[in-house]
Design an enzyme around this catalytic site. Structure first.
Site, short mmCIF file in Angstrom:
data_model
loop_
_atom_site.label_atom_id
_atom_site.label_comp_id
_atom_site.label_asym_id
_atom_site.label_seq_id
_atom_site.Cartn_x
_atom_site.Cartn_y
_atom_site.Cartn_z
N ARG A 254 50.47 39.86 43.38
CA ARG A 254 51.83 40.02 43.21
C ARG A 254 51.92 40.61 41.48
O ARG A 254 53.09 41.11 41.00
CB ARG A 254 52.99 39.32 43.38
CG ARG A 254 52.73 39.12 44.82
CD ARG A 254 54.14 38.15 45.25
NE ARG A 254 53.50 37.35 46.62
CZ ARG A 254 53.56 38.22 47.83
NH1 ARG A 254 54.12 39.48 47.81
NH2 ARG A 254 53.14 37.58 48.87
N HIS B 242 40.49 41.44 48.81
CA HIS B 242 41.37 42.38 49.11
C HIS B 242 42.02 42.74 47.75
O HIS B 242 42.50 41.84 47.07
CB HIS B 242 42.57 41.91 50.01
CG HIS B 242 43.49 42.78 50.84
ND1 HIS B 242 44.44 43.59 49.58
CD2 HIS B 242 43.60 43.36 51.87
CE1 HIS B 242 45.21 44.48 50.44
NE2 HIS B 242 44.51 44.13 51.84
N TYR C 188 48.80 44.00 45.51
CA TYR C 188 49.77 44.61 46.31
C TYR C 188 50.47 45.82 45.50
O TYR C 188 51.06 46.67 45.95
CB TYR C 188 50.65 43.58 46.88
CG TYR C 188 50.47 42.93 47.88
CD1 TYR C 188 49.49 43.43 49.00
CD2 TYR C 188 51.09 41.75 48.00
CE1 TYR C 188 49.16 42.68 50.05
CE2 TYR C 188 50.54 40.78 49.29
CZ TYR C 188 49.62 41.33 50.06
OH TYR C 188 49.37 40.58 51.15
N HIS D 98 44.46 49.60 49.79
CA HIS D 98 45.20 50.79 50.41
C HIS D 98 45.13 52.03 49.67
O HIS D 98 45.16 51.91 48.36
CB HIS D 98 46.66 50.30 50.84
CG HIS D 98 46.80 49.03 51.46
ND1 HIS D 98 48.00 48.47 51.64
CD2 HIS D 98 45.99 48.03 51.90
CE1 HIS D 98 47.76 47.29 52.57
NE2 HIS D 98 46.48 47.12 52.48
N GLU E 281 41.63 51.09 53.16
CA GLU E 281 41.98 50.49 54.48
C GLU E 281 43.00 51.63 55.15
O GLU E 281 43.81 52.27 54.38
CB GLU E 281 42.66 49.20 54.11
CG GLU E 281 43.45 48.57 55.39
CD GLU E 281 44.05 47.30 55.23
OE1 GLU E 281 43.60 46.84 53.75
OE2 GLU E 281 44.55 46.81 55.94
N ASP F 185 42.31 48.33 60.11
CA ASP F 185 43.17 47.35 60.40
C ASP F 185 43.80 47.51 61.72
O ASP F 185 44.42 48.56 62.12
CB ASP F 185 44.50 46.94 59.22
CG ASP F 185 45.24 45.94 59.45
OD1 ASP F 185 45.62 45.86 60.73
OD2 ASP F 185 45.52 45.13 58.45
N HIS G 284 47.69 47.91 61.74
CA HIS G 284 47.87 49.25 61.13
C HIS G 284 47.66 50.38 62.01
O HIS G 284 48.44 51.40 62.16
CB HIS G 284 47.19 49.30 59.79
CG HIS G 284 47.54 48.15 58.97
ND1 HIS G 284 46.88 48.11 57.55
CD2 HIS G 284 48.41 47.33 58.89
CE1 HIS G 284 47.43 46.95 56.90
NE2 HIS G 284 48.38 46.54 57.89
N HIS H 295 40.30 44.24 59.90
CA HIS H 295 41.09 43.34 59.70
C HIS H 295 41.75 43.11 61.05
O HIS H 295 42.07 44.20 61.66
CB HIS H 295 42.41 43.64 58.60
CG HIS H 295 42.04 43.76 57.44
ND1 HIS H 295 42.88 44.28 56.42
CD2 HIS H 295 40.98 43.07 56.75
CE1 HIS H 295 42.30 43.97 55.32
NE2 HIS H 295 41.30 43.68 55.47
N ASP I 8 54.44 47.80 59.48
CA ASP I 8 53.17 46.74 59.17
C ASP I 8 53.84 45.41 59.28
O ASP I 8 54.20 44.81 58.58
CB ASP I 8 52.77 47.06 57.91
CG ASP I 8 51.62 46.21 57.24
OD1 ASP I 8 51.10 45.34 58.36
OD2 ASP I 8 51.11 46.21 56.19
N HIS J 228 52.36 41.92 61.14
CA HIS J 228 51.17 41.38 61.93
C HIS J 228 51.49 40.44 62.75
O HIS J 228 52.56 39.60 62.50
CB HIS J 228 50.25 40.70 61.07
CG HIS J 228 49.77 41.58 59.92
ND1 HIS J 228 48.63 41.21 59.12
CD2 HIS J 228 49.82 43.01 59.61
CE1 HIS J 228 48.39 42.21 58.16
NE2 HIS J 228 49.16 43.19 58.78
N GLU K 36 44.09 38.46 59.36
CA GLU K 36 45.34 38.26 58.57
C GLU K 36 46.53 37.98 59.54
O GLU K 36 47.65 38.56 59.13
CB GLU K 36 45.46 39.79 57.88
CG GLU K 36 44.37 40.27 57.07
CD GLU K 36 44.66 41.64 56.42
OE1 GLU K 36 45.10 42.64 57.06
OE2 GLU K 36 44.25 41.69 55.20
ZN ZN Z 1 45.47 45.34 53.24
MN MN Z 2 49.21 44.83 56.97
MN MN Z 3 45.25 44.72 56.53
#
Ligand code: ZN
Ligand code: MN
Ligand code: MN
Length: 292
Positions: free
Chosen positions: A47, A79, A82, A119, A155, A189, A192, A226, A239, A241, A271
């Site tokens: 973050r 990964h 963000y 991403h 991704e 993913d 996704h 993912h 998005d 999960h 994830e």
């Molecule tokens: Zn991701």
């Molecule tokens: Mn996601």
């Molecule tokens: Mn992912």
């Protein structure tokens, strides 16, 4: 711990996105503890834009733990943070994104790792999709020039907001513009792509979608998956999960994937939202892989 030890089922590299609390060197231990032979991790606080460099001792400990616990280098898929948006229309954020991703590539390299997954980016309504894809590719080209070895793994996204990567064509168009194709890859993913409208929930849909992936992008670029179920329906562009088998996708594609050799040898990373269930989810996936 799973009764199949880490490193013992090399065909399918199954794991989860584990914690690095206390130091990056804890990630291999956390993965081993849940019965994984693959894992994902953040290379710094996800973050924040920037973070302290690793103490050299932590780098050595990471490599030692990775080795002694039997993890293959190919089974680790870091990964990216963000905040990174390679096609941010805000020049300051674009520059910060570039430098932050460059730092993550250098961190991955320092740890002896091969990949960094991120991403593609969001155009925030300021660019057309085509313009944004060109900007992303141009910045990837520059990152590749200024760093060593690590493969930049794009991704697929759910297409929430103005996020690119919700069509396989987006990834293909970026790859097309990348000069050194040995340093670009993709990560699918499952949540996704389903939320983006690719219906992998049925056997027929699974084979159609991955046939399309082969035609548009190509499995040779696939460096990771993912594994997530989806709390929201097909085409919802959200998005969210869900634990495997508890969302709109169901277990069908996960069962098929574990006997599909196109997914052998690449990190398959959970994830899913309830970390205490990862040992069971990994065990279930391994059982699927032993069925053939
Ligand atoms: Zn991701
Ligand atoms: Mn996601
Ligand atoms: Mn992912």
């Amino acid at each position: 711990m799973s009764d199949i030890p880490a490193g013992k089922s090399p065909n399918y590299l199954i794991g989860a996105h584990v914690s690095t609390a206390g130091g990056v060197d804890n990630a291999p231990k956390n993965a081993y503890r849940i019965g994984a032979n693959a894992f994902a991790l953040f290379l710094k606080n996800q973050r924040r834009w920037f973070d302290k460099p690793y103490p050299p001792k932590k780098v050595e400990a990471f490599k030692r733990n990775l080795n002694s616990l039997g993890f293959l280098i190919d089974s680790v898929l870091p990964h990216g943070g963000y905040l990174i948006n390679l096609c941010s229309p805000d020049p300051q954020k674009a520059e910060k994104s570039y430098l932050a991703l460059k730092d993550e590539i250098e961190r991955a390299h320092l740890l002896g790792l091969k990949y960094i997954n991120f991403h593609p980016g969001a155009h925030l309504g300021k660019y057309t999709e085509r313009e944004a894809l060109e900007i992303i590719a141009e910045r990837i080209n520059r990152l590749i020039e200024e760093t060593e070895q690590v493969v930049l793994v794009l991704e697929t996204t759910a297409g929430q907001g103005s996020n690119l990567g919700y069509r396989f064509e987006h990834l293909a168009q970026i790859i097309e513009l990348v000069e050194d194709k040995s340093r670009v890859g993709v990560c699918i993913d499952t949540c996704h792509i389903f939320a983006a409208g690719y219906d992998i929930s049925t056997e027929k849909g699974y084979f159609q979608v991955f046939q399309e992936f082969e035609e548009v992008v190509g499995f040779k670029y696939l460096k990771g998956v993912h594994l997530n179920d989806s709390k929201t329906p097909l085409g919802s562009r959200k998005d969210r999960h869900a634990p495997l088998g508890e969302g709109y996708i169901g277990l069908t594609p996960f069962r098929l994937m574990m006997v599909d050799n196109r997914f052998e040898g690449i990190p398959l990373i959970l994830e899913t939202p309830e970390p205490h269930r990862w040992p069971q989810e990994i065990k279930l996936l391994r059982e699927f892989s032993l069925l053939r």
